[in-house]
Design a protein around this motif. Structure first.
Motif, PDB file in Angstrom:
ATOM      1  N   LEU A   1      15.623  -5.293  31.248  1.00  0.00           N
ATOM      2  CA  LEU A   1      16.397  -6.030  32.245  1.00  0.00           C
ATOM      3  C   LEU A   1      16.443  -5.293  33.574  1.00  0.00           C
ATOM      4  O   LEU A   1      16.505  -5.920  34.638  1.00  0.00           O
ATOM      5  CB  LEU A   1      17.816  -6.283  31.739  1.00  0.00           C
ATOM      6  CG  LEU A   1      17.999  -7.416  30.736  1.00  0.00           C
ATOM      7  CD1 LEU A   1      19.461  -7.519  30.310  1.00  0.00           C
ATOM      8  CD2 LEU A   1      17.530  -8.743  31.308  1.00  0.00           C
TER       9      LEU A   1
ATOM     10  N   ASP B   1      12.780 -13.624  28.522  1.00  0.00           N
ATOM     11  CA  ASP B   1      12.801 -14.688  29.535  1.00  0.00           C
ATOM     12  C   ASP B   1      14.177 -15.340  29.608  1.00  0.00           C
ATOM     13  O   ASP B   1      14.692 -15.623  30.703  1.00  0.00           O
ATOM     14  CB  ASP B   1      11.735 -15.741  29.221  1.00  0.00           C
ATOM     15  CG  ASP B   1      10.324 -15.274  29.526  1.00  0.00           C
ATOM     16  OD1 ASP B   1      10.166 -14.227  30.203  1.00  0.00           O
ATOM     17  OD2 ASP B   1       9.373 -15.942  29.067  1.00  0.00           O
TER      18      ASP B   1
ATOM     19  N   THR C   1      14.127  -6.262  36.265  1.00  0.00           N
ATOM     20  CA  THR C   1      14.407  -7.507  36.984  1.00  0.00           C
ATOM     21  C   THR C   1      15.571  -7.357  37.954  1.00  0.00           C
ATOM     22  O   THR C   1      15.543  -7.901  39.057  1.00  0.00           O
ATOM     23  CB  THR C   1      14.718  -8.642  35.989  1.00  0.00           C
ATOM     24  OG1 THR C   1      13.583  -8.835  35.147  1.00  0.00           O
ATOM     25  CG2 THR C   1      15.044  -9.949  36.694  1.00  0.00           C
TER      26      THR C   1
ATOM     27  N   ASN D   1      16.629 -12.767  31.282  1.00  0.00           N
ATOM     28  CA  ASN D   1      16.391 -12.654  32.723  1.00  0.00           C
ATOM     29  C   ASN D   1      16.950 -13.865  33.461  1.00  0.00           C
ATOM     30  O   ASN D   1      17.562 -13.730  34.528  1.00  0.00           O
ATOM     31  CB  ASN D   1      14.893 -12.516  32.995  1.00  0.00           C
ATOM     32  CG  ASN D   1      14.397 -11.100  32.767  1.00  0.00           C
ATOM     33  OD1 ASN D   1      15.106 -10.140  33.033  1.00  0.00           O
ATOM     34  ND2 ASN D   1      13.177 -10.970  32.280  1.00  0.00           N
TER      35      ASN D   1
END
Length: 259
Positions: A59, A235, A62, A238
């Motif tokens: 994570l 996915d 991101t 995020n």
């Protein structure tokens, strides 16, 4: 742990380094994953912690976030009959999460993400974060995103499961294959059909009997399934964190708490 991730670990910082990152807008991630919870004959007791820490590290690729030390004790009552497994009561666990989360937010973190790898931990964590009333804390439940749910439904060959099963073992084969002993993987008996509550390794007449501790069929696991599941899970996470931060950015400012 790679160098980039290492720079995000609060435990390896000085306090003033952490303060500078927070002042520059870093969020906080609190990984929650058991390090003393049985996972069958084929997976280590720290399986949940491994997953929590890996996901937290990903994570930070991101979002700008600091990773707090993993909360590795929690409310896991279903596994206490298996040696090495440890569980806190729900009220104690809830209080611990609330105090840790409150302490983190008091330092002025933009947002707090409680990254939870458990199932029985979900309700106490929800209550703990609700008590904060801050509006900038989000419970990340790793198995509940739409992409992960679809991938799990598409891939699963087992008829039932949720613990040390086909899906979790596949995740670990993709994450840390050196820690998985597939020669010892053992399916739970057909006697178990629904979520079993407290599992038992000794009472073979019980509907919750599992000699190995698995609930499901880990013998069906593959690294390929694990890679698909991990991507779907990441996915989902995020998307959740980015959407949450975007909402915070447009919301009225939260009164900062003094350090």
């Amino acid at each position: 742990m790679d160098i980039k991730t290492d720079r995000n670990l609060v435990e390896r910082m000085t306090w003033d380094e952490a303060a500078r990152r927070i002042d520059h807008g870093a969020s906080a991630i609190l990984p929650i994953g058991a390090a003393a919870k049985q996972h069958g004959f084929h997976l280590p007791l720290n399986t949940d912690r491994i997953q929590a820490e890996w996901l937290a590290a990903r994570l930070t690729e991101t979002i700008d976030a600091l990773i707090w030390p993993t909360l590795s004790y929690g409310h896991y009552p279903a596994f206490v009959e298996y040696a090495g497994s440890t569980s806190l009561s729900a009220p104690v666990f809830e209080a611990v999460v609330q105090q840790i989360a409150s302490g983190i937010l008091k330092h002025g973190c933009r947002a707090l993400f409680a990254l939870d790898t458990g199932i029985s931990t979900r309700a106490p964590i929800e209550r703990a974060l609700a008590h904060l009333g801050a509006g900038n804390a989000l419970h990340l439940r790793i198995h509940e995103g739409p992409r992960y749910r679809k991938a799990a439904a598409d891939l699963a060959e087992q008829r039932h499961g949720s613990h040390a099963d086909e899906l979790e073992t596949s995740l670990m084969l993709a994450l840390a294959p050196e820690l998985v002993d597939m020669s010892r993987a053992e399916a739970s008996p057909a006697l178990i059909k629904d979520a079993p509550g407290r599992l038992t390794p000794t009472d073979s007449t019980s509907a919750s009997y599992s000699r190995s501790g698995s609930f499901g069929d880990p013998t069906l696991a593959t690294p390929a399934k694990g890679k698909i599941l991990l991507k779907a899970m990441l996915d989902d996470l995020n998307e959740q964190v980015l959407a949450f931060l975007a909402r915070l950015a447009t919301a009225p400012p939260i009164r900062s708490m003094s350090r």
